[in-house]
Design a protein around this motif. Structure first.
Motif, PDB file in Angstrom:
ATOM      1  N   LEU A 194      15.875  45.743  37.454  1.00 12.93           N
ATOM      2  CA  LEU A 194      16.619  46.893  37.970  1.00 12.93           C
ATOM      3  C   LEU A 194      16.153  48.202  37.335  1.00 12.93           C
ATOM      4  CD1 LEU A 194      20.213  45.417  38.164  1.00 12.93           C
ATOM      5  CD2 LEU A 194      18.735  46.031  40.083  1.00 12.93           C
ATOM      6  N   GLN A 195      15.830  48.173  36.056  1.00 14.29           N
ATOM      7  CA  GLN A 195      15.325  49.373  35.387  1.00 14.29           C
ATOM      8  C   GLN A 195      14.002  49.810  36.002  1.00 14.29           C
ATOM      9  OE1 GLN A 195      15.553  47.653  31.449  1.00 14.29           O
ATOM     10  NE2 GLN A 195      17.228  49.022  30.864  1.00 14.29           N
ATOM     11  N   ASN A 210      22.277  46.530  46.284  1.00 14.51           N
ATOM     12  CA  ASN A 210      22.840  45.179  46.333  1.00 14.51           C
ATOM     13  C   ASN A 210      22.610  44.440  45.019  1.00 14.51           C
ATOM     14  OD1 ASN A 210      23.772  45.470  48.961  1.00 14.51           O
ATOM     15  ND2 ASN A 210      21.956  44.554  49.864  1.00 14.51           N
ATOM     16  N   ASN A 211      21.372  44.482  44.525  1.00 13.69           N
ATOM     17  CA  ASN A 211      21.041  43.780  43.283  1.00 13.69           C
ATOM     18  C   ASN A 211      21.772  44.374  42.087  1.00 13.69           C
ATOM     19  OD1 ASN A 211      19.280  41.876  44.412  1.00 13.69           O
ATOM     20  ND2 ASN A 211      17.595  43.324  44.378  1.00 13.69           N
ATOM     21  N   PHE A 212      21.844  45.698  42.038  1.00 13.13           N
ATOM     22  CA  PHE A 212      22.526  46.366  40.931  1.00 13.13           C
ATOM     23  C   PHE A 212      24.001  45.989  40.906  1.00 13.13           C
ATOM     24  CE2 PHE A 212      24.924  49.555  38.767  1.00 13.13           C
ATOM     25  CZ  PHE A 212      24.115  49.974  37.718  1.00 13.13           C
ATOM     26  N   LEU A 241      24.972  50.125  32.644  1.00 12.98           N
ATOM     27  CA  LEU A 241      24.810  48.681  32.843  1.00 12.98           C
ATOM     28  C   LEU A 241      24.060  48.058  31.668  1.00 12.98           C
ATOM     29  CD1 LEU A 241      25.253  46.204  34.612  1.00 12.98           C
ATOM     30  CD2 LEU A 241      23.126  46.782  35.803  1.00 12.98           C
ATOM     31  N   GLU A 242      23.046  48.757  31.180  1.00 15.79           N
ATOM     32  CA  GLU A 242      22.289  48.252  30.033  1.00 15.79           C
ATOM     33  C   GLU A 242      23.204  48.092  28.811  1.00 15.79           C
ATOM     34  OE1 GLU A 242      18.209  49.160  27.520  1.00 15.79           O
ATOM     35  OE2 GLU A 242      19.139  50.800  28.643  1.00 15.79           O
ATOM     36  N   ILE A 271      27.788  36.480  45.223  1.00 13.74           N
ATOM     37  CA  ILE A 271      26.760  37.110  46.062  1.00 13.74           C
ATOM     38  C   ILE A 271      27.375  37.549  47.384  1.00 13.74           C
ATOM     39  CG2 ILE A 271      24.620  36.699  47.344  1.00 13.74           C
ATOM     40  CD1 ILE A 271      23.838  34.791  44.979  1.00 13.74           C
ATOM     41  N   TYR A 272      28.178  36.682  47.992  1.00 14.93           N
ATOM     42  CA  TYR A 272      28.837  37.019  49.252  1.00 14.93           C
ATOM     43  C   TYR A 272      29.759  38.219  49.084  1.00 14.93           C
ATOM     44  CZ  TYR A 272      31.979  36.828  53.201  1.00 14.93           C
ATOM     45  OH  TYR A 272      32.732  37.176  54.295  1.00 14.93           O
ATOM     46  N   LYS A 273      30.617  38.156  48.072  1.00 16.22           N
ATOM     47  CA  LYS A 273      31.578  39.237  47.875  1.00 16.22           C
ATOM     48  C   LYS A 273      30.896  40.572  47.648  1.00 16.22           C
ATOM     49  CE  LYS A 273      35.512  36.680  46.069  1.00 16.22           C
ATOM     50  NZ  LYS A 273      36.291  36.369  44.863  1.00 16.22           N
ATOM     51  N   VAL A 274      29.870  40.583  46.829  1.00 14.85           N
ATOM     52  CA  VAL A 274      29.255  41.846  46.445  1.00 14.85           C
ATOM     53  C   VAL A 274      28.296  42.365  47.516  1.00 14.85           C
ATOM     54  CG1 VAL A 274      27.742  42.967  44.762  1.00 14.85           C
ATOM     55  CG2 VAL A 274      29.518  41.420  43.988  1.00 14.85           C
TER      56      VAL A 274
END
Length: 168
Positions: A47-48, A70-72, A100-101, A125-128
């Motif tokens: 992500l960074q 999405n990934n974050f 986040l870090e 995964i579904y929820k987010v």
């Protein structure tokens, strides 16, 4: 006296074997926690790097940002962080990735294992991701066109066509 020695020997044997099992279990748990921490850190590093690419605008921003968002938000929800990404804004991206870090760095082994389990859970995964994307679809069709509410039209057409498929 002989029986006492035999019983003592048996008790010691059982005690030592139980200690051996316990240490193997704790080593296994410790290994799982370390692996979970590594995987969470790998996700954060990814992500960074993506954040840097977005800020430097190296690629198709819209597609890359949606994937990044999405990934974050998936990693953020998994580690119970309050950091979120909602829009493509360089300042927001930098602040969010830094927060986040910090949250990832605070995780102890057991918390990292729980976070990794959530991170790989289909339910999370579904929820987010799916729920957020559904919200985006609804937002995209919200509004009016030629006097028609696009949201209502979309759902009516979808439900009506589904009804025809089943009741034909």
């Amino acid at each position: 006296m002989k029986n006492v020695r035999k019983i003592a020997a048996a008790v010691l044997t059982v005690a030592f074997s139980l200690m051996g099992c316990t240490s193997k279990e704790s080593i296994s748990k410790s290994t799982k926690q370390e692996e979970a921490q590594k995987e969470i850190k790998i996700g954060l590093t990814f992500l960074q790097n993506e954040c840097d690419r977005l800020i430097n605008k190296d690629e198709d921003i819209e597609r890359t940002f949606q994937s990044y968002k999405n990934n974050f938000n998936l990693l953020s929800a998994s580690v119970n962080s309050t950091a979120k990404v909602n829009r493509m804004n360089n300042d927001e991206l930098e602040i969010s990735i830094n927060n986040l870090e910090k949250d990832v760095d605070k995780l102890n082994g057991e918390e990292a294992l729980k976070a990794y389990t959530k991170y790989t859970s289909s339910n999370t995964i579904y929820k987010v991701t799916m729920m957020e994307n559904m919200h985006s679809v609804i937002e995209a069709i919200r509004g009016w066109e030629d006097g028609k509410d696009l949201g209502i039209s979309f759902f009516y057409d979808h439900l009506h066509s589904s009804y025809r498929c089943f009741h034909g």
